[in-house]
Write a protein that holds these residues in place. Structure first.
Motif, PDB file in Angstrom:
ATOM      1  N   MET A  31       0.835  -1.194   0.000  1.00 52.82           N
ATOM      2  CA  MET A  31       0.000   0.000   0.000  1.00 52.82           C
ATOM      3  C   MET A  31       0.871   1.245   0.000  1.00 52.82           C
ATOM      4  O   MET A  31       1.819   1.350   0.778  1.00 52.82           O
ATOM      5  N   ILE A  32       0.520   2.180  -0.864  1.00 52.10           N
ATOM      6  CA  ILE A  32       1.167   3.483  -0.903  1.00 52.10           C
ATOM      7  C   ILE A  32       0.259   4.453  -0.153  1.00 52.10           C
ATOM      8  O   ILE A  32      -0.944   4.519  -0.425  1.00 52.10           O
ATOM      9  N   ILE A  33       0.843   5.201   0.775  1.00 51.78           N
ATOM     10  CA  ILE A  33       0.072   6.119   1.612  1.00 51.78           C
ATOM     11  C   ILE A  33       0.328   7.540   1.128  1.00 51.78           C
ATOM     12  O   ILE A  33       1.473   7.986   1.066  1.00 51.78           O
ATOM     13  N   PHE A  34      -0.742   8.227   0.786  1.00 56.05           N
ATOM     14  CA  PHE A  34      -0.676   9.572   0.219  1.00 56.05           C
ATOM     15  C   PHE A  34      -1.138  10.628   1.205  1.00 56.05           C
ATOM     16  O   PHE A  34      -1.983  10.363   2.061  1.00 56.05           O
ATOM     17  N   SER A  35      -0.624  11.830   1.031  1.00 52.82           N
ATOM     18  CA  SER A  35      -1.152  13.020   1.685  1.00 52.82           C
ATOM     19  C   SER A  35      -2.011  13.739   0.644  1.00 52.82           C
ATOM     20  O   SER A  35      -1.570  13.926  -0.496  1.00 52.82           O
ATOM     21  N   LEU A  36      -3.225  14.120   1.055  1.00 49.39           N
ATOM     22  CA  LEU A  36      -4.140  14.810   0.150  1.00 49.39           C
ATOM     23  C   LEU A  36      -4.775  16.001   0.862  1.00 49.39           C
ATOM     24  O   LEU A  36      -4.898  16.002   2.091  1.00 49.39           O
ATOM     25  N   ALA A  37      -5.212  16.972   0.074  1.00 50.53           N
ATOM     26  CA  ALA A  37      -5.968  18.107   0.604  1.00 50.53           C
ATOM     27  C   ALA A  37      -7.389  18.004   0.069  1.00 50.53           C
ATOM     28  O   ALA A  37      -7.586  17.743  -1.124  1.00 50.53           O
ATOM     29  N   PRO A  38      -8.389  18.204   0.933  1.00 54.77           N
ATOM     30  CA  PRO A  38      -9.767  18.149   0.443  1.00 54.77           C
ATOM     31  C   PRO A  38     -10.119  19.426  -0.320  1.00 54.77           C
ATOM     32  O   PRO A  38      -9.672  20.512   0.047  1.00 54.77           O
ATOM     33  N   PHE A  65       9.110   3.068 -23.925  1.00 49.68           N
ATOM     34  CA  PHE A  65       8.355   2.230 -22.993  1.00 49.68           C
ATOM     35  C   PHE A  65       6.865   2.194 -23.315  1.00 49.68           C
ATOM     36  O   PHE A  65       6.158   1.292 -22.915  1.00 49.68           O
ATOM     37  N   GLY A  66       6.360   3.227 -23.981  1.00 49.84           N
ATOM     38  CA  GLY A  66       4.948   3.272 -24.331  1.00 49.84           C
ATOM     39  C   GLY A  66       4.026   3.747 -23.221  1.00 49.84           C
ATOM     40  O   GLY A  66       2.837   3.434 -23.221  1.00 49.84           O
ATOM     41  N   TYR A  67       4.563   4.508 -22.256  1.00 46.65           N
ATOM     42  CA  TYR A  67       3.710   5.016 -21.179  1.00 46.65           C
ATOM     43  C   TYR A  67       2.636   5.951 -21.731  1.00 46.65           C
ATOM     44  O   TYR A  67       2.926   6.814 -22.553  1.00 46.65           O
ATOM     45  N   THR A  68       1.406   5.791 -21.240  1.00 46.71           N
ATOM     46  CA  THR A  68       0.343   6.755 -21.523  1.00 46.71           C
ATOM     47  C   THR A  68       0.144   7.681 -20.335  1.00 46.71           C
ATOM     48  O   THR A  68      -0.513   8.710 -20.454  1.00 46.71           O
ATOM     49  N   ALA A  69       0.688   7.312 -19.192  1.00 50.04           N
ATOM     50  CA  ALA A  69       0.739   8.178 -18.003  1.00 50.04           C
ATOM     51  C   ALA A  69       2.032   7.834 -17.276  1.00 50.04           C
ATOM     52  O   ALA A  69       2.418   6.661 -17.204  1.00 50.04           O
ATOM     53  N   TYR A  70       2.711   8.844 -16.751  1.00 46.49           N
ATOM     54  CA  TYR A  70       3.974   8.631 -16.045  1.00 46.49           C
ATOM     55  C   TYR A  70       4.046   9.629 -14.900  1.00 46.49           C
ATOM     56  O   TYR A  70       4.268  10.813 -15.110  1.00 46.49           O
ATOM     57  N   HIS A  71       3.809   9.148 -13.673  1.00 44.66           N
ATOM     58  CA  HIS A  71       3.808   9.985 -12.479  1.00 44.66           C
ATOM     59  C   HIS A  71       4.848   9.438 -11.514  1.00 44.66           C
ATOM     60  O   HIS A  71       4.896   8.235 -11.260  1.00 44.66           O
ATOM     61  N   VAL A  72       5.675  10.310 -10.971  1.00 46.01           N
ATOM     62  CA  VAL A  72       6.664   9.900  -9.980  1.00 46.01           C
ATOM     63  C   VAL A  72       6.506  10.781  -8.733  1.00 46.01           C
ATOM     64  O   VAL A  72       6.005  11.896  -8.796  1.00 46.01           O
ATOM     65  N   PHE A  73       6.970  10.258  -7.610  1.00 44.33           N
ATOM     66  CA  PHE A  73       6.939  10.976  -6.339  1.00 44.33           C
ATOM     67  C   PHE A  73       8.355  10.981  -5.796  1.00 44.33           C
ATOM     68  O   PHE A  73       8.862   9.953  -5.375  1.00 44.33           O
ATOM     69  N   LEU A  74       8.978  12.153  -5.854  1.00 47.62           N
ATOM     70  CA  LEU A  74      10.370  12.290  -5.437  1.00 47.62           C
ATOM     71  C   LEU A  74      10.524  13.556  -4.590  1.00 47.62           C
ATOM     72  O   LEU A  74       9.736  14.489  -4.729  1.00 47.62           O
ATOM     73  N   PRO A  75      11.566  13.601  -3.759  1.00 48.54           N
ATOM     74  CA  PRO A  75      11.808  14.840  -3.007  1.00 48.54           C
ATOM     75  C   PRO A  75      12.047  15.978  -3.979  1.00 48.54           C
ATOM     76  O   PRO A  75      12.459  15.775  -5.124  1.00 48.54           O
ATOM     77  N   GLU A  76      11.797  17.188  -3.497  1.00 44.50           N
ATOM     78  CA  GLU A  76      12.055  18.377  -4.313  1.00 44.50           C
ATOM     79  C   GLU A  76      13.517  18.411  -4.697  1.00 44.50           C
ATOM     80  O   GLU A  76      14.397  18.092  -3.883  1.00 44.50           O
ATOM     81  N   ASN A  77      13.811  18.813  -5.928  1.00 42.16           N
ATOM     82  CA  ASN A  77      15.182  18.967  -6.396  1.00 42.16           C
ATOM     83  C   ASN A  77      15.764  20.205  -5.735  1.00 42.16           C
ATOM     84  O   ASN A  77      15.208  21.297  -5.822  1.00 42.16           O
ATOM     85  N   ARG A  78      16.874  20.068  -5.070  1.00 41.10           N
ATOM     86  CA  ARG A  78      17.454  21.178  -4.307  1.00 41.10           C
ATOM     87  C   ARG A  78      18.395  22.035  -5.146  1.00 41.10           C
ATOM     88  O   ARG A  78      18.989  22.962  -4.647  1.00 41.10           O
ATOM     89  N   ASN A  79      18.550  21.731  -6.413  1.00 41.28           N
ATOM     90  CA  ASN A  79      19.436  22.536  -7.295  1.00 41.28           C
ATOM     91  C   ASN A  79      18.708  23.727  -7.866  1.00 41.28           C
ATOM     92  O   ASN A  79      17.606  23.777  -8.150  1.00 41.28           O
ATOM     93  N   PRO A  87       5.478  15.441   2.471  1.00 40.99           N
ATOM     94  CA  PRO A  87       5.357  14.327   1.524  1.00 40.99           C
ATOM     95  C   PRO A  87       6.286  14.505   0.329  1.00 40.99           C
ATOM     96  O   PRO A  87       6.696  15.617   0.015  1.00 40.99           O
ATOM     97  N   PHE A  88       6.623  13.390  -0.316  1.00 37.85           N
ATOM     98  CA  PHE A  88       7.309  13.463  -1.602  1.00 37.85           C
ATOM     99  C   PHE A  88       6.253  13.920  -2.608  1.00 37.85           C
ATOM    100  O   PHE A  88       5.252  13.242  -2.796  1.00 37.85           O
ATOM    101  N   PRO A  89       6.465  15.059  -3.283  1.00 36.80           N
ATOM    102  CA  PRO A  89       5.426  15.601  -4.152  1.00 36.80           C
ATOM    103  C   PRO A  89       5.281  14.842  -5.472  1.00 36.80           C
ATOM    104  O   PRO A  89       6.219  14.186  -5.942  1.00 36.80           O
TER     105      PRO A  89
END
Length: 164
Positions: free
Chosen positions: A86-93, A150-164, A137-139
């Motif tokens: 299970m992936i646990i997300f933070s969400l805003a209503p 790869f043929g992705y039709t959707a590609y979403h990643v969750f990574l820490p903010e880039n500090r550069n 959260p990792f945004p």
């Protein structure tokens, strides 16, 4: 079990209001019956995990949400044969009008996390989050492209903010 096979991918949403209340639910079936927990469910074919968590929260509670990021992953093995993840997300209503839209729930409410930090009628995961959550959260990132090979039709990643 046959519908999901032996590798399960679920999502769970920690929906937090501007004043710090959390959306919690009581399931009407299964191992979490009558216990406060987070809205949750399985990822369906053709959807990303962030789409799945928004769908599950909406289906169970009528609450539309905005994904803020990933706050954790829960992984276990059931009876030495089923990989349960299970992936646990933070969400805003986007609003706070709860409409229980599912026969899966006994109750759904926005409550202060302190109400269940040590409450035995809350799930182990919910109690832990109420006692310890503090890291951002990792945004969600939709601006990365792995290429067309790869043929992705959707590609979403969750990574820490880039500090550069």
């Amino acid at each position: 079990m046959s519908k999901r096979g032996k590798v399960w991918l679920g999502v769970s949403g920690l929906v937090i209001t501007e004043d710090g209340k959390w959306l919690v639910v009581k399931k009407s079936y299964g191992g979490l019956k009558g216990v406060w927990s987070l809205p949750a469910g399985f990822v369906d074919e053709g959807e990303t995990v962030d789409q799945a968590v928004q769908r599950e929260v909406l289906e169970e509670t009528g609450i539309h949400t905005e994904v803020k990021g990933v706050i954790g992953v829960r992984s276990g093995v059931i009876r030495n044969e089923i990989s349960d993840n299970m992936i646990i997300f933070s969400l805003a209503p986007l609003h706070e009008r709860i409409v229980i839209k599912s026969d899966e729930l006994e109750d759904a409410q926005f409550l202060q996390p302190s109400q269940f930090a040590n409450d035995e009628t809350a799930s182990v995961l919910l109690r832990y989050l109420a006692q310890s959550i503090s890291a951002p959260p990792f945004p969600l990132r939709k601006d990365m492209n792995p290429g067309t090979h790869f043929g992705y039709t959707a590609y979403h990643v969750f990574l820490p903010e880039n500090r550069n």
